[in-house]
Design a protein around this motif. Structure first.
Motif, PDB file in Angstrom:
ATOM      1  N   LEU A  47       0.830  -1.209   0.000  1.00 20.81           N
ATOM      2  CA  LEU A  47       0.000   0.000   0.000  1.00 20.81           C
ATOM      3  C   LEU A  47       0.863   1.257   0.000  1.00 20.81           C
ATOM      4  O   LEU A  47       1.927   1.278   0.623  1.00 20.81           O
ATOM      5  CB  LEU A  47      -0.913   0.007   1.228  1.00 20.81           C
ATOM      6  N   TYR A  48       0.373   2.309  -0.679  1.00 21.99           N
ATOM      7  CA  TYR A  48       1.146   3.536  -0.841  1.00 21.99           C
ATOM      8  C   TYR A  48       0.317   4.780  -0.531  1.00 21.99           C
ATOM      9  O   TYR A  48      -0.896   4.798  -0.727  1.00 21.99           O
ATOM     10  CB  TYR A  48       1.701   3.623  -2.277  1.00 21.99           C
ATOM     11  N   THR A  49       1.015   5.820  -0.071  1.00 20.95           N
ATOM     12  CA  THR A  49       0.375   7.095   0.256  1.00 20.95           C
ATOM     13  C   THR A  49       0.150   7.924  -1.009  1.00 20.95           C
ATOM     14  O   THR A  49       0.674   7.603  -2.080  1.00 20.95           O
ATOM     15  CB  THR A  49       1.250   7.918   1.223  1.00 20.95           C
ATOM     16  N   SER A  50      -0.566   9.005  -0.848  1.00 22.43           N
ATOM     17  CA  SER A  50      -0.838   9.905  -1.976  1.00 22.43           C
ATOM     18  C   SER A  50       0.430  10.603  -2.469  1.00 22.43           C
ATOM     19  O   SER A  50       0.426  11.195  -3.547  1.00 22.43           O
ATOM     20  CB  SER A  50      -1.891  10.941  -1.588  1.00 22.43           C
ATOM     21  N   SER A  51       1.515  10.537  -1.720  1.00 20.37           N
ATOM     22  CA  SER A  51       2.785  11.128  -2.155  1.00 20.37           C
ATOM     23  C   SER A  51       3.533  10.231  -3.137  1.00 20.37           C
ATOM     24  O   SER A  51       4.542  10.636  -3.706  1.00 20.37           O
ATOM     25  CB  SER A  51       3.684  11.392  -0.940  1.00 20.37           C
ATOM     26  N   SER A  52       3.052   9.026  -3.344  1.00 14.97           N
ATOM     27  CA  SER A  52       3.714   8.075  -4.240  1.00 14.97           C
ATOM     28  C   SER A  52       3.515   8.454  -5.699  1.00 14.97           C
ATOM     29  O   SER A  52       2.530   9.092  -6.061  1.00 14.97           O
ATOM     30  CB  SER A  52       3.158   6.666  -3.996  1.00 14.97           C
ATOM     31  N   ASP A  53       4.452   8.026  -6.522  1.00 17.50           N
ATOM     32  CA  ASP A  53       4.316   8.253  -7.970  1.00 17.50           C
ATOM     33  C   ASP A  53       4.419   6.936  -8.734  1.00 17.50           C
ATOM     34  O   ASP A  53       4.949   6.888  -9.842  1.00 17.50           O
ATOM     35  CB  ASP A  53       5.321   9.283  -8.472  1.00 17.50           C
ATOM     36  N   VAL A  96      -5.160  -2.271  11.877  1.00 15.64           N
ATOM     37  CA  VAL A  96      -4.207  -1.265  11.410  1.00 15.64           C
ATOM     38  C   VAL A  96      -4.787   0.137  11.524  1.00 15.64           C
ATOM     39  O   VAL A  96      -5.999   0.348  11.531  1.00 15.64           O
ATOM     40  CB  VAL A  96      -3.781  -1.509   9.939  1.00 15.64           C
ATOM     41  N   THR A  97      -3.887   1.084  11.609  1.00 16.03           N
ATOM     42  CA  THR A  97      -4.223   2.495  11.480  1.00 16.03           C
ATOM     43  C   THR A  97      -3.349   3.011  10.357  1.00 16.03           C
ATOM     44  O   THR A  97      -2.126   3.102  10.507  1.00 16.03           O
ATOM     45  CB  THR A  97      -3.967   3.259  12.790  1.00 16.03           C
ATOM     46  N   LEU A  98      -3.965   3.293   9.207  1.00 13.25           N
ATOM     47  CA  LEU A  98      -3.197   3.736   8.047  1.00 13.25           C
ATOM     48  C   LEU A  98      -4.108   4.451   7.058  1.00 13.25           C
ATOM     49  O   LEU A  98      -5.327   4.322   7.098  1.00 13.25           O
ATOM     50  CB  LEU A  98      -2.488   2.552   7.368  1.00 13.25           C
ATOM     51  N   THR A  99      -3.466   5.199   6.177  1.00 13.18           N
ATOM     52  CA  THR A  99      -4.155   5.851   5.060  1.00 13.18           C
ATOM     53  C   THR A  99      -3.395   5.496   3.791  1.00 13.18           C
ATOM     54  O   THR A  99      -2.180   5.683   3.720  1.00 13.18           O
ATOM     55  CB  THR A  99      -4.200   7.382   5.243  1.00 13.18           C
ATOM     56  N   VAL A 134      -0.466  -1.433 -10.916  1.00 14.44           N
ATOM     57  CA  VAL A 134      -0.669  -0.360  -9.945  1.00 14.44           C
ATOM     58  C   VAL A 134      -2.167  -0.114  -9.830  1.00 14.44           C
ATOM     59  O   VAL A 134      -2.871  -0.037 -10.843  1.00 14.44           O
ATOM     60  CB  VAL A 134       0.037   0.935 -10.407  1.00 14.44           C
ATOM     61  N   LEU A 135      -2.646  -0.002  -8.596  1.00 10.77           N
ATOM     62  CA  LEU A 135      -4.050   0.313  -8.336  1.00 10.77           C
ATOM     63  C   LEU A 135      -4.161   1.705  -7.741  1.00 10.77           C
ATOM     64  O   LEU A 135      -3.426   2.039  -6.807  1.00 10.77           O
ATOM     65  CB  LEU A 135      -4.646  -0.703  -7.350  1.00 10.77           C
ATOM     66  N   ASP A 136      -5.054   2.504  -8.278  1.00 11.01           N
ATOM     67  CA  ASP A 136      -5.343   3.836  -7.747  1.00 11.01           C
ATOM     68  C   ASP A 136      -6.718   3.764  -7.100  1.00 11.01           C
ATOM     69  O   ASP A 136      -7.704   3.468  -7.778  1.00 11.01           O
ATOM     70  CB  ASP A 136      -5.318   4.867  -8.865  1.00 11.01           C
ATOM     71  N   PHE A 137      -6.816   4.004  -5.811  1.00  4.49           N
ATOM     72  CA  PHE A 137      -8.091   3.928  -5.098  1.00  4.49           C
ATOM     73  C   PHE A 137      -9.002   5.122  -5.375  1.00  4.49           C
ATOM     74  O   PHE A 137     -10.137   5.154  -4.917  1.00  4.49           O
ATOM     75  CB  PHE A 137      -7.863   3.799  -3.595  1.00  4.49           C
ATOM     76  N   GLY A 138      -8.510   6.140  -6.088  1.00  3.24           N
ATOM     77  CA  GLY A 138      -9.332   7.295  -6.444  1.00  3.24           C
ATOM     78  C   GLY A 138      -9.358   8.378  -5.388  1.00  3.24           C
ATOM     79  O   GLY A 138      -9.671   9.525  -5.676  1.00  3.24           O
ATOM     80  N   ALA A 139      -9.044   8.031  -4.158  1.00  4.50           N
ATOM     81  CA  ALA A 139      -8.979   8.967  -3.036  1.00  4.50           C
ATOM     82  C   ALA A 139      -8.286   8.235  -1.896  1.00  4.50           C
ATOM     83  O   ALA A 139      -8.136   7.017  -1.929  1.00  4.50           O
ATOM     84  CB  ALA A 139     -10.378   9.401  -2.606  1.00  4.50           C
ATOM     85  N   ASP A 140      -7.864   8.983  -0.890  1.00  7.41           N
ATOM     86  CA  ASP A 140      -7.285   8.347   0.290  1.00  7.41           C
ATOM     87  C   ASP A 140      -8.329   7.472   0.964  1.00  7.41           C
ATOM     88  O   ASP A 140      -9.488   7.871   1.107  1.00  7.41           O
ATOM     89  CB  ASP A 140      -6.802   9.397   1.290  1.00  7.41           C
ATOM     90  N   LYS A 141      -7.919   6.282   1.370  1.00  5.82           N
ATOM     91  CA  LYS A 141      -8.765   5.356   2.128  1.00  5.82           C
ATOM     92  C   LYS A 141      -8.073   5.130   3.466  1.00  5.82           C
ATOM     93  O   LYS A 141      -6.857   4.924   3.516  1.00  5.82           O
ATOM     94  CB  LYS A 141      -8.947   4.027   1.389  1.00  5.82           C
ATOM     95  N   THR A 142      -8.858   5.161   4.542  1.00  2.00           N
ATOM     96  CA  THR A 142      -8.292   5.126   5.882  1.00  2.00           C
ATOM     97  C   THR A 142      -8.901   4.023   6.729  1.00  2.00           C
ATOM     98  O   THR A 142     -10.101   3.749   6.631  1.00  2.00           O
ATOM     99  CB  THR A 142      -8.520   6.487   6.579  1.00  2.00           C
ATOM    100  N   ALA A 143      -8.080   3.432   7.561  1.00  2.00           N
ATOM    101  CA  ALA A 143      -8.537   2.512   8.613  1.00  2.00           C
ATOM    102  C   ALA A 143      -7.931   3.027   9.916  1.00  2.00           C
ATOM    103  O   ALA A 143      -6.750   3.374   9.958  1.00  2.00           O
ATOM    104  CB  ALA A 143      -8.079   1.088   8.352  1.00  2.00           C
ATOM    105  N   THR A 144      -8.746   3.108  10.955  1.00  2.00           N
ATOM    106  CA  THR A 144      -8.281   3.559  12.260  1.00  2.00           C
ATOM    107  C   THR A 144      -8.512   2.452  13.271  1.00  2.00           C
ATOM    108  O   THR A 144      -9.659   2.178  13.640  1.00  2.00           O
ATOM    109  CB  THR A 144      -9.009   4.850  12.694  1.00  2.00           C
TER     110      THR A 144
END
Length: 145
Positions: A34-40, A92-95, A114-124
């Motif tokens: 899994l990758y953050t929105s800062s990934s390219d 997990v707690t991640l975005t 590569v999969l793009d979720f379209g927006a940040d997805k979060t689990a807390t």
């Protein structure tokens, strides 16, 4: 920086070289990271990378992600296809903004897609689940027409 959903270019070439075995029993180990929105990550991503991989405050997201359960390859009409079972990271707690599926059994942990979720997805302090589309000529996560 942005994540671009794609089948990786290097994967297409490696298919022709016979480097990937998708059989559910006895095949290669495919993982999802899994990758953050800062990934390219994009079609040009040739292998697993630690750059902008998510980190977790829980214990269920290890570096390099998690192994996927494979569905045996099949064909319908003129399309060859395969997919994976749902993948859950519990506790997990991640975005995450996207993911990379890669083959851990190849030198360099070579990229598949590569999969793009379209927006940040979060689990807390909960479960983060990725559900793949049903196997089908127009729906499988990996298909060659």
């Amino acid at each position: 920086m942005a994540i671009s959903q794609a089948m990786c270019t290097s994967f297409k070439k490696e298919l022709l070289e016979g480097k990937h075995n998708f059989l559910a029993s006895g095949g290669d180990v495919f993982k999802i990271a899994l990758y953050t929105s800062s990934s390219d990550i994009s079609a040009a991503t040739a292998g697993y990378t630690t750059s902008n991989e998510v980190s977790s405050n829980g214990t269920s997201y290890p570096a390099k992600g998690k192994a996927l359960d494979r569905v045996n390859p099949s064909a319908s009409g003129t399309t060859g296809m395969t997919s994976f079972g749902a993948c859950t990271f519990p506790g997990v707690t991640l975005t995450a903004r996207g993911a990379l599926i890669y083959n851990e059994d190849t030198t360099g942990d070579t990229s598949v897609c590569v999969l793009d979720f379209g927006a940040d997805k979060t689990a807390t302090n909960g479960s983060f689940t990725i559900t793949f589309p049903a196997v089908g000529a127009s729906t499988s996560i990996i298909r060659i027409a």
